[in-house]
Design a protein around this motif. Structure first.
Motif, PDB file in Angstrom:
ATOM      1  N   SER A 118       0.812  -1.214   0.000  1.00  0.00           N
ATOM      2  CA  SER A 118       0.000   0.000   0.000  1.00  0.00           C
ATOM      3  C   SER A 118       0.846   1.266   0.000  1.00  0.00           C
ATOM      4  CB  SER A 118      -0.925   0.001   1.232  1.00  0.00           C
ATOM      5  OG  SER A 118      -0.165   0.059   2.428  1.00  0.00           O
ATOM      6  N   GLN A 119       2.167   1.124   0.162  1.00  0.00           N
ATOM      7  CA  GLN A 119       3.073   2.274   0.167  1.00  0.00           C
ATOM      8  C   GLN A 119       3.836   2.347  -1.147  1.00  0.00           C
ATOM      9  OE1 GLN A 119       2.843   4.326   2.789  1.00  0.00           O
ATOM     10  NE2 GLN A 119       1.350   2.864   3.630  1.00  0.00           N
ATOM     11  N   GLU A 120       4.041   3.555  -1.599  1.00  0.00           N
ATOM     12  CA  GLU A 120       4.766   3.746  -2.857  1.00  0.00           C
ATOM     13  C   GLU A 120       6.275   3.720  -2.641  1.00  0.00           C
ATOM     14  OE1 GLU A 120       3.392   7.340  -4.597  1.00  0.00           O
ATOM     15  OE2 GLU A 120       1.358   6.583  -5.003  1.00  0.00           O
ATOM     16  N   SER A 121       6.730   3.937  -1.418  1.00  0.00           N
ATOM     17  CA  SER A 121       8.164   3.975  -1.144  1.00  0.00           C
ATOM     18  C   SER A 121       8.695   2.582  -0.874  1.00  0.00           C
ATOM     19  CB  SER A 121       8.457   4.885   0.052  1.00  0.00           C
ATOM     20  OG  SER A 121       7.806   4.392   1.204  1.00  0.00           O
ATOM     21  N   SER A 122      10.010   2.403  -1.021  1.00  0.00           N
ATOM     22  CA  SER A 122      10.647   1.115  -0.743  1.00  0.00           C
ATOM     23  C   SER A 122      10.693   0.874   0.758  1.00  0.00           C
ATOM     24  CB  SER A 122      12.064   1.096  -1.325  1.00  0.00           C
ATOM     25  OG  SER A 122      12.835   2.175  -0.806  1.00  0.00           O
ATOM     26  N   SER A 123      10.846  -0.391   1.140  1.00  0.00           N
ATOM     27  CA  SER A 123      10.823  -0.749   2.559  1.00  0.00           C
ATOM     28  C   SER A 123      11.617  -2.021   2.802  1.00  0.00           C
ATOM     29  CB  SER A 123       9.382  -0.940   3.041  1.00  0.00           C
ATOM     30  OG  SER A 123       8.741  -1.952   2.280  1.00  0.00           O
ATOM     31  N   VAL A 124      11.978  -2.269   4.067  1.00  0.00           N
ATOM     32  CA  VAL A 124      12.682  -3.486   4.461  1.00  0.00           C
ATOM     33  C   VAL A 124      12.046  -4.030   5.733  1.00  0.00           C
ATOM     34  CG1 VAL A 124      14.891  -2.889   3.402  1.00  0.00           C
ATOM     35  CG2 VAL A 124      14.403  -2.133   5.733  1.00  0.00           C
ATOM     36  N   VAL A 125      12.100  -5.342   5.873  1.00  0.00           N
ATOM     37  CA  VAL A 125      11.564  -5.995   7.067  1.00  0.00           C
ATOM     38  C   VAL A 125      12.674  -6.110   8.113  1.00  0.00           C
ATOM     39  CG1 VAL A 125      10.574  -8.125   8.004  1.00  0.00           C
ATOM     40  CG2 VAL A 125       9.859  -7.290   5.752  1.00  0.00           C
ATOM     41  N   ALA A 126      12.343  -5.812   9.365  1.00  0.00           N
ATOM     42  CA  ALA A 126      13.309  -5.919  10.461  1.00  0.00           C
ATOM     43  C   ALA A 126      12.660  -6.647  11.629  1.00  0.00           C
ATOM     44  CB  ALA A 126      13.778  -4.531  10.905  1.00  0.00           C
ATOM     45  N   ARG A 127      13.434  -7.443  12.318  1.00  0.00           N
ATOM     46  CA  ARG A 127      12.935  -8.168  13.494  1.00  0.00           C
ATOM     47  C   ARG A 127      13.050  -7.298  14.743  1.00  0.00           C
ATOM     48  NH1 ARG A 127      11.752 -13.350  12.663  1.00  0.00           N
ATOM     49  NH2 ARG A 127      12.616 -14.421  10.829  1.00  0.00           N
ATOM     50  N   VAL A 128      12.062  -7.452  15.617  1.00  0.00           N
ATOM     51  CA  VAL A 128      12.087  -6.752  16.904  1.00  0.00           C
ATOM     52  C   VAL A 128      12.981  -7.541  17.853  1.00  0.00           C
ATOM     53  CG1 VAL A 128      10.718  -5.957  18.866  1.00  0.00           C
ATOM     54  CG2 VAL A 128       9.779  -5.807  16.545  1.00  0.00           C
ATOM     55  N   ILE A 129      14.010  -6.884  18.384  1.00  0.00           N
ATOM     56  CA  ILE A 129      14.944  -7.574  19.283  1.00  0.00           C
ATOM     57  C   ILE A 129      14.950  -6.964  20.684  1.00  0.00           C
ATOM     58  CG2 ILE A 129      16.438  -8.302  17.398  1.00  0.00           C
ATOM     59  CD1 ILE A 129      18.345  -6.043  18.111  1.00  0.00           C
ATOM     60  N   GLY A 130      14.172  -5.914  20.907  1.00  0.00           N
ATOM     61  CA  GLY A 130      14.099  -5.305  22.234  1.00  0.00           C
ATOM     62  C   GLY A 130      12.798  -4.546  22.401  1.00  0.00           C
ATOM     63  N   ARG A 131      12.239  -4.582  23.599  1.00  0.00           N
ATOM     64  CA  ARG A 131      10.967  -3.925  23.891  1.00  0.00           C
ATOM     65  C   ARG A 131      11.182  -2.830  24.940  1.00  0.00           C
ATOM     66  NH1 ARG A 131       7.410  -6.829  21.106  1.00  0.00           N
ATOM     67  NH2 ARG A 131       7.823  -9.058  20.766  1.00  0.00           N
ATOM     68  N   PRO A 132      10.144  -2.015  25.220  1.00  0.00           N
ATOM     69  CA  PRO A 132      10.295  -0.936  26.200  1.00  0.00           C
ATOM     70  C   PRO A 132      10.823  -1.451  27.531  1.00  0.00           C
ATOM     71  CG  PRO A 132       8.231  -0.691  25.018  1.00  0.00           C
ATOM     72  CD  PRO A 132       8.811  -1.995  24.585  1.00  0.00           C
ATOM     73  N   THR A 133      11.811  -0.738  28.081  1.00  0.00           N
ATOM     74  CA  THR A 133      12.452  -1.176  29.326  1.00  0.00           C
ATOM     75  C   THR A 133      12.066  -0.332  30.534  1.00  0.00           C
ATOM     76  OG1 THR A 133      14.389   0.170  28.793  1.00  0.00           O
ATOM     77  CG2 THR A 133      14.433  -2.150  28.114  1.00  0.00           C
ATOM     78  N   VAL A 167      15.200   6.503  15.653  1.00  0.00           N
ATOM     79  CA  VAL A 167      15.849   7.682  16.244  1.00  0.00           C
ATOM     80  C   VAL A 167      17.343   7.472  16.451  1.00  0.00           C
ATOM     81  CG1 VAL A 167      13.817   8.719  17.310  1.00  0.00           C
ATOM     82  CG2 VAL A 167      15.004   6.876  18.509  1.00  0.00           C
ATOM     83  N   ASP A 168      17.737   6.352  16.992  1.00  0.00           N
ATOM     84  CA  ASP A 168      19.157   6.051  17.201  1.00  0.00           C
ATOM     85  C   ASP A 168      19.503   4.823  16.363  1.00  0.00           C
ATOM     86  OD1 ASP A 168      19.436   8.116  19.063  1.00  0.00           O
ATOM     87  OD2 ASP A 168      18.724   6.823  20.692  1.00  0.00           O
ATOM     88  N   VAL A 169      20.427   4.997  15.409  1.00  0.00           N
ATOM     89  CA  VAL A 169      20.737   3.922  14.477  1.00  0.00           C
ATOM     90  C   VAL A 169      22.206   3.544  14.573  1.00  0.00           C
ATOM     91  CG1 VAL A 169      20.651   3.160  12.079  1.00  0.00           C
ATOM     92  CG2 VAL A 169      18.945   4.773  12.921  1.00  0.00           C
ATOM     93  N   ALA A 170      22.465   2.251  14.746  1.00  0.00           N
ATOM     94  CA  ALA A 170      23.829   1.712  14.738  1.00  0.00           C
ATOM     95  C   ALA A 170      24.000   0.846  13.492  1.00  0.00           C
ATOM     96  CB  ALA A 170      24.093   0.910  16.004  1.00  0.00           C
ATOM     97  N   GLY A 171      25.131   0.129  13.431  1.00  0.00           N
ATOM     98  CA  GLY A 171      25.399  -0.684  12.250  1.00  0.00           C
ATOM     99  C   GLY A 171      24.367  -1.760  12.013  1.00  0.00           C
ATOM    100  N   ASN A 172      23.990  -2.494  13.081  1.00  0.00           N
ATOM    101  CA  ASN A 172      23.077  -3.629  12.912  1.00  0.00           C
ATOM    102  C   ASN A 172      21.841  -3.543  13.802  1.00  0.00           C
ATOM    103  OD1 ASN A 172      24.710  -5.180  11.002  1.00  0.00           O
ATOM    104  ND2 ASN A 172      26.128  -5.462  12.709  1.00  0.00           N
ATOM    105  N   SER A 173      21.531  -2.371  14.304  1.00  0.00           N
ATOM    106  CA  SER A 173      20.345  -2.201  15.135  1.00  0.00           C
ATOM    107  C   SER A 173      19.898  -0.748  15.106  1.00  0.00           C
ATOM    108  CB  SER A 173      20.617  -2.640  16.579  1.00  0.00           C
ATOM    109  OG  SER A 173      21.592  -1.793  17.174  1.00  0.00           O
TER     110      SER A 173
END
Length: 286
Positions: A118-133, A167-173
């Motif tokens: 439904s979106q015209e822009s490209s996208s990638v799937v990512a797995r959730v590896i951490g929840r609110p702490t 908001v905060d992006v590292a190499g693999n997360s």
């Protein structure tokens, strides 16, 4: 000098053996030549009749013992088969669990694919590896970062709608600030009548739609979507629906409570809109 004694004369024993052999041959010859009514057949029938009761008694007495030994033998076989069946059952249970997990994952990914379509822009799937702490910050962590093309400020959606932005992006997360976070703000509008406002999070996780004129008719169940104003989020992303509306006396704006469509607690995969303009909201509103 002692002389070994010779064995006793074997003549009588040999004679006896020859007599029995000859007698057996004669009896067998008579047996085959005589009919069913012959004397030897009658003797055999009489012998069977006499021995039958003793044979029945022996059968009755030995039956429990023979049954016990047969049961014991079967028991050993049954135990071996039981161990094999338990092993096979455990293997099958693991296989069923794996297949069920694959089925559920396919369903989740299909929902994300439908959302991406439904979106015209490209996208990638990512797995959730951490929840609110902690209760003061609503963020999740995904297992995809700059190495996967993710940048800060990119919108993140789930199968049911908008979740927030990176908001905060590292190499693999990367950390994703959710819409319910108190620092979050989204330019939104009511889908039915296009009334615009700003969706804000709060410290208690509630979503409110602010700055909607009291002159505009808003009702529970109205769908809330992104308006696209400000350039942070693309237009038309589903946010949720109005759950409660109130109008205070002499107030300029309505108090509108929104129930988000996304269910963060059950999320395992999300969709990052890499084709959208990356712009981090630093003001808590647009």
């Amino acid at each position: 000098m002692r002389i070994n004694q010779q064995p006793e004369n074997q003549g009588p024993k040999l004679t006896t053996l020859i007599v029995f052999v000859v007698l057996s041959v004669l009896l067998m010859t008579v047996w085959f030549r005589e009919g069913e009514s012959g004397p030897l057949h009658k003797i055999q029938s009489g012998t069977h009749a006499i021995a039958a009761p003793f044979s029945s008694v022996g059968e009755f007495v030995t039956r429990p013992f023979r049954g016990f030994f047969a049961w014991a033998g079967d028991l050993g076989v049954s135990r071996t088969e039981l161990v094999q069946l338990r092993s096979q059952n455990e293997t099958l249970r693991k296989r069923v669990a794996q297949l069920e997990e694959a089925r559920l994952e396919n369903e989740r990914l299909k929902a994300l694919v439908d959302a991406a379509a439904s979106q015209e822009s490209s996208s990638v799937v990512a797995r959730v590896i951490g929840r609110p702490t902690n209760p003061w910050e609503d963020t999740i962590t995904i297992g995809l970062g700059t190495n996967g093309g993710v940048k800060a400020g990119m919108p993140v959606v789930g199968p049911r709608g908008l979740l927030g932005q990176t908001v905060d992006v590292a190499g693999n997360s990367a950390r994703v600030r959710l819409l319910t976070d108190q620092r979050s703000g989204v330019a939104a509008m009511i889908q039915r009548n296009r009334a615009e406002g700003v969706l804000r999070g709060s410290i208690d996780g509630q979503l409110t739609l602010d700055f909607v004129s009291r002159e505009t008719t808003i009702k529970a169940g109205d769908v809330v979507i992104t308006s696209g104003m400000g350039g942070i989020y693309p237009k038309g992303l589903i946010i949720g629906e109005v759950s409660r509306v109130s109008r205070a006396t002499n107030a300029l704006y309505q108090d509108i409570l929104v129930k988000g469509s996304a269910r963060v607690g059950s999320l395992e995969e999300v969709l990052v809109l890499t084709g959208a303009t990356a712009q981090v909201d630093q003001t808590g509103g647009e």
